[in-house]
Design an enzyme around this catalytic site. Structure first.
Site, PDB file in Angstrom:
ATOM      1  N   LYS B  76       3.465   0.434   7.909  1.00  0.00           N
ATOM      2  CA  LYS B  76       4.010  -0.658   7.072  1.00  0.00           C
ATOM      3  C   LYS B  76       4.913  -1.558   7.909  1.00  0.00           C
ATOM      4  O   LYS B  76       5.626  -1.081   8.812  1.00  0.00           O
ATOM      5  CB  LYS B  76       4.788  -0.040   5.915  1.00  0.00           C
ATOM      6  CG  LYS B  76       5.304  -1.025   4.870  1.00  0.00           C
ATOM      7  CD  LYS B  76       5.955  -0.250   3.713  1.00  0.00           C
ATOM      8  CE  LYS B  76       6.510  -1.210   2.655  1.00  0.00           C
ATOM      9  NZ  LYS B  76       7.189  -0.480   1.564  1.00  0.00           N
ATOM     10  N   SER B 151       5.916  -1.780  -2.989  1.00  0.00           N
ATOM     11  CA  SER B 151       5.809  -2.753  -1.931  1.00  0.00           C
ATOM     12  C   SER B 151       4.856  -2.320  -0.804  1.00  0.00           C
ATOM     13  O   SER B 151       4.515  -3.163   0.036  1.00  0.00           O
ATOM     14  CB  SER B 151       7.185  -3.057  -1.339  1.00  0.00           C
ATOM     15  OG  SER B 151       7.752  -1.876  -0.837  1.00  0.00           O
ATOM     16  N   SER B 175       7.760   2.529  -4.172  1.00  0.00           N
ATOM     17  CA  SER B 175       6.903   1.692  -3.332  1.00  0.00           C
ATOM     18  C   SER B 175       5.814   2.387  -2.552  1.00  0.00           C
ATOM     19  O   SER B 175       4.995   1.717  -1.943  1.00  0.00           O
ATOM     20  CB  SER B 175       7.768   0.883  -2.355  1.00  0.00           C
ATOM     21  OG  SER B 175       8.505  -0.072  -3.070  1.00  0.00           O
TER      22      SER B 175
END
Lengths: 478, 486, 97
Positions: B76, B151, B175
């Site tokens: 990420k 996210s 997330s």
């Protein structure tokens, strides 16, 4: 004046640790810009702080030394504000759960003791350095200093004159030097001071509106700034003006304080507990160990020098100003039991030498260790050398590290005390200086001094002054 | 194109061990797949094939035995990779290349893994849909008109679309778990302090954790066992008394005697019927497999979103103060003075959600509001944690809930209403506030073929129990075998 | 507790974010909604003694030994700098009275 100043001082001390407060970067002064930084003290995204144990121990020492009570648990807080020298735009500091609180420091005011209460001693990290260049429309930032460990020592507003402020700072600095946790050098920035000052009518107990004074770069500067500000505030009040709570900068060149009002926004620091650090407990055994490791404090030592060793107050005061010097003094006493003599030589010839060469006692104490110094004194006591001769010998000892006896032998400096050899020289001198000899007989004491001096010349200073004095008198009286 | 990209890491490790396949072949396969589908899914923001192949070659030559040797892992974009663009999908970190690796990256590299690339996310992890990325929105591989969740939407979508074998995400309020559920993959948030946060660009420091997003439970256990562990660079990192990180040991197909708690507060009227049914069917399956199912209560659940949006935004407002144009990232053009530089850099560099959260966080910490908001929220946080403590103390091994109240919603459906977006985190948020671990596993599909996930919540440092329960469920169902049509 | 536009401007200044007038209006509404929502915490009767929770668990005294670790070079420190002069970060001139 019917008014008196009410002063509180905030002192920031840079702790002398090997590495920074929250990262392993070096703490040496004067490094090339941005060479003592890492992601943590640069505040790079993703970096996290880890507390330096030595900073905590140093802080504990100070807290004990100023009689603070140590918190069971201490927390760090974030102090949020924006400034280019603050890499994260918050400073990791302490707020409502600091390391220690409620202490005191004694200072001397007009010969009497006064207690200044200390509100708190807490830990925080330093910011970087901003450099403003003349004629340039930019400023430069160096983050070497960012993350250095700082101790903030806040006094209550118990100080009632600029002179007392100076005393407080002096006493605090001495204490901190004794604890060996900081250089306390205002020029290098390892000790900084901000002051809060308000005025009130003598006899009142309430506090007036205070101004914060910054940018004082020496203890004298603090005193001068407070003197100016006190007068300014009194003038305002007498003129019917209200004092504004503001920050003012001391301008040492113009010798005035200047309002920063245009920059002044109420600072909302939005303190909240630092989430990247957990609360720390200060274990009892760590506190006890720190307490035990504390040295004898300067005031106590001074008392002991006066009461137990019989030193005059002046001598004691001078010796304790430098802990190493006082340690050296006491080490010498282990080998030579006359405190005043040792004190005289340390305060005199040795200190003169150190000052001339810009050295500290630790630089020479191996060359002229306490035993060697004691050796020199014994040579004087035995009459082998004169006191005057010793002054030259000690210089040689300090330069070369040789023992006194070695120097005396090598240079053939042993005092001549033997009457027979001196007798001959005395006769020579009297014969060569008939007029002076007559002057003496006429009553001029100085004439004898002159003759003694001549003997010294002939013997290259080796004649025992007491003996030659006696011989000359005897001969002349005949 | 060979179909190595379809496999799991543990399957690929078997093949690597028998030398029937090389790491370079695996990496090539995944890159080809990304080349073919990522223009639709848009899961990645950085893909560096050359560097990955080079790493794969080096990994093959390396004699040492790494647990993830030769396996490509997607990361990420809020996790620092040395010298690699790491931007948190924000304009304000444009061009930023950190000079260091996050601890989890070092651990991956030491285990022989290959870094696949950086995945898309909501800017600074603020979001549940991946729509607030400054790059582009990632889309759900199961329906390209829908969001993948957030996210960590990029990581979840990449794994679901088989353009990543496994991925790292971060989880502050759900997330990892929510996008995992919405994309039909496995996602786990470990116990707070289990995985180092050093190198994770912080959102909310007391809530953030890095965790695995994978195709199945075994891969999640494998990846977690590599990244978990005490780190002395992270003062919030914990070395628990029973420090067990060999999670593969727990993968047994057996839940007999396990006590599963069903909190009534998580099955409210008005929740999506399909989600409810899928999760209740999972409960039935657990019962059939021998688990004991009990009703429990987490009474302070309804306050969790409010508490979260005070604490998380407060911490975020401070964590994001460093983005100011001085040392890195974006700086506005021709600043008149330092104040102008700060204000315009941040005004131009942050997206609207970031600005909103910073403003909210600044407000709740500001003078006069601290006690009413932040302090109060910290107290309610304690009550929420106590709720979990009580349930686990009563003998419950895992708590079972839906992961998300709905399946994936359409792009743009919630972006105009921040509050409704925040409420979609309702089932995952309490977990971060308490600091306990939780895993999301696929448990069904809606009639329109959208994945549904269920969440298992465990006690502190009991990831092992979670893996066991999740693995058992997975081995007795076939959800993971369904793939999106891309 | 509704949040007036002036307040929004004040917060934006504290947070050093320049907002357009449109944004001020939009955020004023949106923050109002959010703050109205979090008001529900006031309905909860919290005992005064409830200790606030800052972390899920507390590692015991995570401090480190005072030893020097290598710093990064100034080149590395400045590599991402939007503006630099030599080995310094450069910013618009700070004016101090």
């Amino acid at each position: 004046m019917s008014h008196e100043p009410v002063i509180g001082l905030e002192v920031h001390v840079q702790l002398r640790t090997r590495s920074k407060m929250f990262c392993g970067c070096q703490t040496e002064f004067g490094a090339a810009p941005n060479t003592q930084t890492c992601p943590v003290c640069l505040g790079f995204p993703g970096s996290l702080p880890v507390l330096n144990e030595a900073a905590l121990l140093g802080a504990l020492k100070v807290a004990h030394a100023v009689n603070c009570s140590i918190s069971q648990q201490m927390k760090f807080h974030r102090k949020n504000y924006f400034y280019p020298d603050l890499p994260k735009n918050y400073q990791i500091s302490q707020y409502d759960e600091p390391m220690s609180e409620h202490g005191h420091l004694s200072i001397k005011v007009n010969g009497a003791e006064k207690t200044v209460r200390i509100k708190r001693v807490h830990l925080e990290e330093d910011a970087g350095k901003l450099i403003h260049e003349e004629g340039e429309n930019s400023s430069l930032v160096d983050f070497n200093r960012s993350g250095m460990p700082l101790l903030e020592i806040v006094s209550e507003p118990d100080i009632n004159s600029p002179g007392e402020a100076h005393e407080y700072l002096t006493a605090l600095k001495l204490l901190l030097r004794y604890l060996d946790i900081s250089d306390c050098d205002m020029e290098k920035g390892s000790l900084r001071c901000d002051a809060n000052i308000s005025v009130r009518k003598k006899g009142e107990t309430s506090l007036g509106i205070k101004a914060e004074i910054k940018n004082m770069n020496s203890f004298k500067g603090v005193q001068a700034a407070l003197e100016y500000e006190f007068k300014r505030q009194v003038k305002c009040i007498e003129g019917g003006e209200r004092i504004i709570q503001e920050t003012r900068l001391w301008d040492p060149d113009k010798a005035v304080t200047i309002s920063m009002r245009s920059k002044e926004e109420a600072h909302d620091y939005r303190y909240f507990p630092e989430p990247d650090l957990v609360p720390f407990t200060l274990p009892k055994d760590m506190q006890e160990a720190t307490k035990r490791s504390l040295p004898e404090f300067p005031e106590i030592r001074k008392r002991r020098f006066i009461d137990n060793l019989g030193l005059p107050e002046y001598d004691a005061e001078v010796l304790i100003q430098d802990k190493d010097l006082a340690d050296y003094f006491e080490d010498c006493l282990k080998f030579y039991d006359k405190p005043k003599t040792v004190s005289n030589w340390i305060m005199g010839d040795i200190s003169a030498f150190l000052n001339a060469k810009a050295l500290r006692i630790k630089d020479i104490k191996l060359k002229v260790n306490p035993q060697a110094l004691a050796g020199l004194f014994r040579e004087i006591d035995s009459g082998r050398i004169s006191g005057k001769m010793a002054k030259d010998i000690i210089l040689e000892m300090l330069e070369t590290g040789k023992d006194a006896s070695k120097i005396i032998e090598e240079k053939g400096l042993a005092q001549i005390s033997d009457g027979a050899s001196l007798d001959k020289v005395a006769d020579e001198v009297i014969a060569e200086n008939k007029k002076t000899a007559e002057d003496f007989l006429k009553g001029k004491e100085n004439a004898l001094m002159f003759l003694v001096g001549q003997v010294m010349k002939k013997t290259k200073g080796r004649a025992n002054p007491a003996v030659i004095n006696e011989i000359l008198r005897r001969k002349l009286s005949k | 194109m060979n179909n190595l990209y379809l496999l799991t890491a543990h399957q690929l490790l078997d093949q690597l061990r028998t030398k029937s396949v090389s790491s370079e072949e695996i990496v090539e396969s995944v890159y080809e797949r990304a080349g073919s589908v990522d223009k639709k899914v848009k899961a990645y923001v950085v893909l560096e094939r050359e560097r990955a192949i080079k790493q794969a070659k080096e990994s093959s030559l390396n004699k040492s035995d790494g647990k993830l040797k030769g396996i490509p892992v997607a990361v990420k974009d809020n996790i620092c990779v040395e010298g690699e663009l790491t931007t948190c999908a924000s304009k304000i970190l444009k061009g930023f290349r950190p000079p260091y690796n996050a601890t989890v990256i070092d651990r991956l590299l030491n285990a022989g893994a290959v870094l696949m690339g950086k995945t898309n996310m909501d800017e600074f992890a603020f979001g549940s849909s991946c729509e607030s990325s400054s790059y582009y929105p990632t889309l759900n591989p199961w329906d390209l008109e829908r969001i993948p969740g957030g996210s960590s939407g990029g990581s979840a979508a990449a794994v679901a679309a088989d353009e990543a074998i496994m991925a790292l995400g971060s989880d502050t309020g759900g997330s990892i778990r929510q996008p995992a559920a919405l994309c039909g993959v496995v996602g786990m948030k470990p116990t707070y302090g289990r995985v180092s946060r050093y190198g994770l660009i912080a959102f909310a420091s007391s809530l953030d954790q890095i965790g695995p997003i994978t195709k199945d439970v075994r891969d999640a256990a494998l990846l977690l066992s590599v990244i978990a562990g005490f780190d002395n660079k992270d003062s919030t990192s914990v070395s628990p008394k029973k420090d067990e990180t060999d999670y593969l040991k727990f993968l047994e197909n057996d839940v007999k005697g396990i006590k599963i708690g069903i909190p009534k507060e998580y099955f409210v009227s008005g929740m999506d019927k399909e989600v409810e049914r899928a999760v209740r069917e999972a409960v039935t399956l657990f019962r059939d497999l021998g688990a004991e199912v009990v009703d429990v209560s987490l009474p302070h659940t309804e306050y969790a979103v409010a508490v979260y949006y005070i604490i998380a935004t407060a911490e975020a407002s401070s964590n994001l103060a460093r983005f100011d144009g001085v040392q890195y990232g974006y700086r506005c053009g021709n600043p008149e003075n330092i104040l102008d530089m700060y204000e315009r850099t941040r005004g131009e560099g942050f997206g609207p959600e970031a600005k909103r959260r910073i403003m909210l966080g600044t407000h709740v910490l500001s003078s006069g509001y601290y006690d009413a908001y932040y302090l109060k929220a910290q107290k309610v946080r304690r009550l929420i944690k106590d709720d979990f403590d009580r349930v686990f103390e009563s003998g419950v091994d895992c708590i079972l809930t839906p992961t998300s109240p709905t399946a994936a919603f359409k792009v743009g459906e919630k972006s105009a209403d921040p509050l409704s977006m925040y409420l979609s985190d309702i089932f995952t948020i309490s977990v971060n506030l308490a600091g306990v671990p939780a895993i999301s596993v696929p448990c069904g599909f809606t009639k329109s073929n959208l994945p549904i996930g269920m969440q298992l919540i465990g006690n502190f440092f009991e990831e092992g129990k979670l893996f066991k329960a999740a693995y058992t469920y997975e081995q007795n169902t076939d959800w993971r075998k369904r793939k999106p049509k891309l | 507790m509704s949040i007036k536009e002036d307040k929004v401007r004040y917060i934006a200044r504290l947070a050093r974010i320049k907002l357009s007038e449109k944004e001020v209006k939009l955020f004023s509404h949106q923050l109002d909604d959010i703050l109205a929502y979090v008001e529900k915490l006031n309905k909860l009767n919290i005992q005064k003694e409830t200790p606030p929770m800052s972390h899920p668990h507390l590692p015991s005294n995570p401090w480190r030994v005072d030893e020097v670790k290598p710093s990064v070079s100034s080149e590395t420190a400045l590599k991402n700098a939007p503006q630099r002069r030599g080995d310094f970060f450069q910013v618009p001139k700070i004016i101090e009275d």
